[in-house]
Design a protein around this motif. Structure first.
Motif, PDB file in Angstrom:
ATOM      1  N   UNK A  76       0.816  -1.216   0.000  1.00  0.00           N
ATOM      2  CA  UNK A  76       0.000   0.000   0.000  1.00  0.00           C
ATOM      3  C   UNK A  76       0.845   1.259   0.000  1.00  0.00           C
ATOM      4  N   UNK A  77       2.029   1.196   0.628  1.00  0.00           N
ATOM      5  CA  UNK A  77       2.818   2.412   0.786  1.00  0.00           C
ATOM      6  C   UNK A  77       3.887   2.607  -0.278  1.00  0.00           C
ATOM      7  N   UNK A  78       4.001   1.674  -1.233  1.00  0.00           N
ATOM      8  CA  UNK A  78       5.058   1.845  -2.234  1.00  0.00           C
ATOM      9  C   UNK A  78       4.724   2.983  -3.180  1.00  0.00           C
ATOM     10  N   UNK A  79       5.756   3.512  -3.801  1.00  0.00           N
ATOM     11  CA  UNK A  79       5.593   4.645  -4.708  1.00  0.00           C
ATOM     12  C   UNK A  79       4.709   4.272  -5.892  1.00  0.00           C
ATOM     13  N   UNK A  80       4.019   5.261  -6.411  1.00  0.00           N
ATOM     14  CA  UNK A  80       3.141   5.054  -7.554  1.00  0.00           C
ATOM     15  C   UNK A  80       3.961   4.722  -8.801  1.00  0.00           C
ATOM     16  N   UNK A  81       3.307   4.080  -9.754  1.00  0.00           N
ATOM     17  CA  UNK A  81       3.977   3.738 -11.008  1.00  0.00           C
ATOM     18  C   UNK A  81       3.594   4.754 -12.091  1.00  0.00           C
ATOM     19  N   UNK A  82       4.142   4.538 -13.276  1.00  0.00           N
ATOM     20  CA  UNK A  82       3.885   5.457 -14.391  1.00  0.00           C
ATOM     21  C   UNK A  82       2.434   5.434 -14.870  1.00  0.00           C
ATOM     22  N   UNK A 119      -3.262   7.151 -12.284  1.00  0.00           N
ATOM     23  CA  UNK A 119      -4.118   8.125 -12.968  1.00  0.00           C
ATOM     24  C   UNK A 119      -4.300   9.456 -12.244  1.00  0.00           C
ATOM     25  N   UNK A 120      -3.792   9.572 -11.032  1.00  0.00           N
ATOM     26  CA  UNK A 120      -3.987  10.805 -10.270  1.00  0.00           C
ATOM     27  C   UNK A 120      -2.811  11.746 -10.379  1.00  0.00           C
ATOM     28  N   UNK A 121      -2.830  12.815  -9.577  1.00  0.00           N
ATOM     29  CA  UNK A 121      -1.720  13.767  -9.603  1.00  0.00           C
ATOM     30  C   UNK A 121      -0.460  13.117  -9.033  1.00  0.00           C
ATOM     31  N   UNK A 122       0.660  13.420  -9.623  1.00  0.00           N
ATOM     32  CA  UNK A 122       1.932  12.853  -9.201  1.00  0.00           C
ATOM     33  C   UNK A 122       2.569  13.774  -8.174  1.00  0.00           C
ATOM     34  N   UNK A 123       2.330  13.499  -6.909  1.00  0.00           N
ATOM     35  CA  UNK A 123       2.967  14.282  -5.859  1.00  0.00           C
ATOM     36  C   UNK A 123       3.716  13.332  -4.930  1.00  0.00           C
ATOM     37  N   UNK A 157      -1.787   2.768  -2.474  1.00  0.00           N
ATOM     38  CA  UNK A 157      -3.116   2.694  -1.840  1.00  0.00           C
ATOM     39  C   UNK A 157      -4.060   3.789  -2.334  1.00  0.00           C
ATOM     40  N   UNK A 158      -3.535   4.854  -2.942  1.00  0.00           N
ATOM     41  CA  UNK A 158      -4.370   5.923  -3.487  1.00  0.00           C
ATOM     42  C   UNK A 158      -4.899   5.597  -4.880  1.00  0.00           C
ATOM     43  N   UNK A 159      -4.375   4.561  -5.489  1.00  0.00           N
ATOM     44  CA  UNK A 159      -4.722   4.235  -6.880  1.00  0.00           C
ATOM     45  C   UNK A 159      -6.021   3.438  -6.946  1.00  0.00           C
ATOM     46  N   UNK A 160      -6.880   3.738  -7.918  1.00  0.00           N
ATOM     47  CA  UNK A 160      -8.133   2.972  -8.046  1.00  0.00           C
ATOM     48  C   UNK A 160      -7.900   1.523  -8.471  1.00  0.00           C
TER      49      UNK A 160
END
Length: 114
Positions: A74-80, A83-87, A93-96
């Motif tokens: 859940x806490x790993x960095x987002x991937x490319x 779909x949301x803002x890249x901050x 866990x924020x990803x749909x």
């Protein structure tokens, strides 16, 4: 009740040591051993930081279900494909496409990642 709480002796809770087993998680056909430790070396040098459970880096060392679905935390960095803002506060866990599993583990159901 309050008096009983206030008069109880302080109970010493043992602090885990680096390398101690936190727990084993069996999820999605895989077993992960979670040990106490530090994510960054500077954390180890602080007298105020106790070891914490360390989750595997599933970006560097990916694991998949038998069906080829990526296992993530859940806490790993987002991937490319996020779909949301890249901050800097964004994580899986924020990803749909994140499907929560046991503990902090989950699945990435993004079709492009499978």
């Amino acid at each position: 009740m309050i008096t009983r709480i206030l008069t109880q002796e302080d109970k010493q809770i043992p602090v885990p040591k680096e390398g101690d087993l936190y727990k084993e998680v069996n999820i999605f056909g895989k077993t992960f051993r979670l040990l106490y430790g530090y994510y960054e070396s500077f954390e180890r040098d602080s007298p105020f930081n106790d070891p914490i459970p360390i989750y595997p880096d599933l970006i560097k060392t990916p694991h998949f279900t038998a069906d080829g679905i990526p296992i993530v935390t859940a806490m790993q960095n987002i991937c490319e494909f996020y779909p949301g803002p890249d901050d800097e506060d964004s994580c899986c866990s924020h990803c749909p496409h994140f499907q929560k599993g046991e503990d902090l583990f989950g699945l990435c159901n993004r079709p492009k990642k499978q």
